[in-house]
Design an enzyme around this catalytic site. Structure first.
Site, PDB file in Angstrom:
ATOM      1  N   GLU A  60       0.812  -1.221   0.000  1.00  0.00           N
ATOM      2  CA  GLU A  60       0.000   0.000   0.000  1.00  0.00           C
ATOM      3  C   GLU A  60       0.840   1.263   0.000  1.00  0.00           C
ATOM      4  OE1 GLU A  60      -0.641  -2.655   1.785  1.00  0.00           O
ATOM      5  OE2 GLU A  60      -2.544  -3.286   0.901  1.00  0.00           O
ATOM      6  N   HIS A 129     -10.977  -6.646   8.222  1.00  0.00           N
ATOM      7  CA  HIS A 129     -11.741  -6.246   7.040  1.00  0.00           C
ATOM      8  C   HIS A 129     -12.954  -5.411   7.439  1.00  0.00           C
ATOM      9  CE1 HIS A 129      -9.424  -9.778   5.814  1.00  0.00           C
ATOM     10  NE2 HIS A 129      -9.435  -9.263   4.590  1.00  0.00           N
TER      11      HIS A 129
END
Lengths: 327, 436
Positions: A60, A129
């Site tokens: 990321e 998540h």
């Protein structure tokens, strides 16, 4: 006007912006051949080719860093974090670079990057998540943060974010993807960044929030209407900068305010909203400012009763709103 | 749990159930009932059952007779509970149903005068009470624990019961305490003026309006301006057909981009500012033995509200482009409407622009914003037949009216200045004008 899901509105916004402006491109994990794990970028690779729809490594900080660099050189990247939970390796790039470039260079350089990240729980995603990461970035001047709740805003805010000359974090709620739908014009429009929106007018209590919890607030408001309680609901839409005027106006309307978000209570966006109200509107308040937020626990539990306990829902909103109305 | 009447409500016997019918009452008013003791038989399309009591006490009243169909959550009877230890909830799974009860309990608390919250006032309640002279002891509280809510006070005021009070405290006896004629107020809070009808003098055909601090300021400044400044006036007409076309082309995109209206005023301001740059004497002040010409062009913008007019200032207006001016106009107009202008917003003006066209005027003779040298108005844009060469055309025309301090300015210089404003306005065009 077409009725479409929240996720389709997001996809449409990207497609329209990429068609409108050749400088717009998307990058992220699995955004190309797979079309995104939620299908948010489905079809973009076929339409715009691999030079404008980039599958990236699982890194990321590279996604954000490359996007920021491209933006500084004049492109308009839309970087996707697959889940907001994964944004943390990119935090240094976002907070220390993107947010500061304009300031550091006295506006010689700008960074028109958009970083999309799906926030929130309710999809049985467990610890990694389901996170709401707004509060991590909320206190960083130099970043704009939007978090749409309606499908209309999902499209309009994303288009505004792409055209904005500064970095914008676009937090979409993954539970909203197919839960929320609404009329979305198929032509070009934007929802201005920094403007809140009154979803419902009422006289007894004011509810201020953003993203998914507003869905429950709207349902609860229907329930309470039958009990004779009328609710005024304000969708912040943009978290940074907050629409102070709209907040004050909404609170002035009833003198009783409930602030809701899924992010945990301590240090959340609601704390700032409450502080603004306390600073400006003491003499208009008819009840203590109330907050209904996710609990202060480290993460979303990975078992059904735990997730149910963590998430806001229609009943929790209804009880809190009724409690405030009766105060 | 306090003593008193408890409702027993129709429970949710099955998930999809919305109502049930009472078959037969097993208990009658006056009977003593224990917790879980069956009190009546009910039937639905799904089940027939005996309904157990959720409280211990004495059945006082049956609210739904035999054969009656009752919605889930609706009360069916009242039970007087005696002991302090009786359970609070009437039904285990009825968060919803329990609430009306809470509300009723709160209300009855108020009636009894034993309400624990009746003496606790929120800031909103205190402010409203002070503003309207409401004696809170007379207001019935419907909030939690008999608390007086903001709505209770508003309802009380609306019912008219509070109407005599503020007059008592401010100008009850007009003979002894007449409405001030000077308008001089020492209050720093510009509140809306209280309009009071003279109830004490029946048959009187007049009423007084208290002069607000704003009204007082406007009056003083206007009088000072007309007394000190020898005013002169002149007017010119400009053809803004191209400007109308230009704005129509740009305004929607501008709204999308900036979120604010692209007003004619922004273009007009730019035209005026550029003309002032060419004729700096317009931007000056009379100082008896000299004329002070200001280098900064700070435009005072006249903004009307329901109760007065304000002149907030766009500072260094010559350094702003049309888009920047549109944003400033929007910002100042909003601040004015919301009553949030700060002192710094109001200071430093060197030349005033008044958008009189916004309320439909086509000609004005304004008073100069003291101590400035001139003021210009922008009147309504009107379509008119106009002679161009030897042809008649329909053009969008606008009048510009200039008030000038004749100590500083004369006809020739003002005529040139107005001609320049006119040229600037008429040279706007889709091909050459940029907003940024």
């Amino acid at each position: 006007m077409a009725v479409m899901h929240y996720i389709d509105a997001i996809r449409l916004a990207m497609e329209e912006e990429m068609t409108r402006d050749e400088d717009v491109f998307v990058l992220g994990e699995d955004v190309g051949y797979k079309g995104g794990v939620f299908t948010t970028t489905k079809g973009l690779l076929e339409k715009f080719g691999p030079e404008r729809v980039l599958d990236t490594p699982l890194a990321e900080s590279v996604i954000a860093g490359a996007a920021i660099g491209a933006a500084m050189y004049g492109l308009k990247p839309i970087a996707e974090m697959q889940y907001a939970d994964f944004i943390f390796p990119a935090t240094n790039q976002i907070i220390s670079e993107a947010a500061k470039i304009r300031y550091r260079s006295a506006s010689d350089w700008t960074c028109p990057v958009v970083i999309r990240a799906p926030i929130g729980g309710g999809v049985f995603g467990g610890l990694y998540h389901s996170q709401s990461v707004e509060s991590v970035f909320f206190g960083t001047p130099g970043l704009k943060i939007v978090a749409p709740y309606t499908a209309y805003d999902a499209k309009g805010l994303l288009k505004a974010a792409v055209r904005d000359p500064d970095p914008v974090l676009y937090f979409e709620h993954k539970k909203c993807y197919r839960l929320v739908s609404g009329e979305v014009p198929e032509d070009d429009y934007i929802v201005p960044i920094g403007k809140a929106n009154v979803l419902r007018e009422g006289d007894d209590i004011t509810v201020i929030g953003y993203s998914l919890p507003l869905h429950f607030a709207m349902q609860a408001a229907e329930d309470l209407e039958a009990e004779g309680i009328s609710s005024h609901i304000l969708d912040l839409r943009t978290l940074q900068p907050l629409d102070k005027e709209a907040i004050l106006e909404a609170v002035r309307r009833t003198g009783k305010v409930l602030i809701v978000h899924e992010d945990n209570k301590t240090g959340g966006v609601g704390a700032e909203v409450a502080a603004i109200i306390a600073e400006e509107l003491l003499y208009e308040l008819d009840a203590p400012i109330m907050r209904l937020c996710g609990p202060d626990v480290p993460a979303m539990p990975i078992h059904a009763p735990g997730e149910k306990h963590f998430m806001l829902n229609r009943e929790k909103l209804r009880d809190a709103m009724r409690q405030l109305a009766l105060y | 749990m306090r003593e008193g009447l408890q409702e027993i409500v129709m429970p949710q016997l099955a998930e999809s159930l919305v109502s049930a019918t009472i078959e037969r009452w097993l208990k009658q008013p006056g009977d003593r009932i224990d917790m879980y003791e069956p009190i009546c038989e009910i039937n639905t399309d799904k089940v027939n059952a005996e309904l157990p009591s959720t409280v211990t006490g004495k059945l006082v009243k049956i609210l739904a007779g035999e054969g009656e169909t009752v919605d889930v959550g609706a009360p069916i009877c009242l039970v007087e509970t005696a002991s302090a230890g009786a359970p609070a909830e009437s039904a285990p799974d009825s968060g919803d149903a329990a609430q009306p009860q809470a509300r009723q309990a709160a209300a009855s608390d108020g009636d009894e005068g034993a309400a624990p919250m009746s003496g606790r006032y929120s800031p909103a309640v205190q402010r409203l009470a002070a503003e309207h002279g409401v004696n809170l002891a007379e207001v019935r509280g419907t909030g939690l624990g008999g608390r007086i809510t903001r709505k209770d006070v508003l309802n009380y005021i609306e019912s008219g019961r509070a109407s005599g009070k503020p007059a008592d405290s401010r100008s009850a006896d007009p003979a002894r305490q007449p409405v001030r004629s000077s308008g001089l107020h020492l209050s720093e809070e510009p509140k809306l003026p209280a309009i009071e009808v003279e109830a004490a003098a029946p048959g009187s055909g007049e009423y007084f309006i208290d002069v607000s601090p704003l009204r007082h300021t406007i009056a003083t400044r206007m009088r000072q301006s007309v007394t000190e400044i020898p005013h002169a006036w002149t007017m010119i007409e400009a053809d803004v057909t191209n400007l109308v076309a230009l704005r129509n082309k740009l305004k929607d995109e501008f709204m999308k981009r900036e979120g604010i209206n692209l007003t004619y005023l922004a273009f007009f301001l730019k035209a005026v500012i550029n003309a002032i740059k060419d004729y700096p004497i317009m931007n000056s002040v009379w100082a008896v033995d000299k004329i002070i010409v200001k280098r900064d062009i700070n435009i005072s913008l006249a903004v009307g509200t329901e109760d007065g007019v304000w002149t907030p200032v766009i500072k260094n207006a010559d350094q702003k482009n049309i888009a920047g001016l549109a944003r400033e106009i929007d910002d100042l107009a909003r601040k004015t409407r919301e009553g949030r202008l700060s002192l710094s917003d109001m200071q430093g003006g060197t030349f005033t622009v008044n958008n009189t066209g916004s309320f439909g005027s086509i000609l004005s003779q304004p008073i100069i914003n003291y101590p400035q040298a001139a003021l210009i108005t922008f009147e309504s844009i009107v379509k008119k037949p106009v002679v161009i060469g030897d042809m008649i055309a329909i053009r969008s025309m606008v009048n510009l009216c200039l008030s000038l301090d004749h100590r500083i300015l004369d006809g020739v210089i003002c005529g040139r200045f107005l001609q320049r404003v006119k040229e600037n306005l008429e040279s706007y065009s889709i091909e050459t004008t940029t907003l940024y």
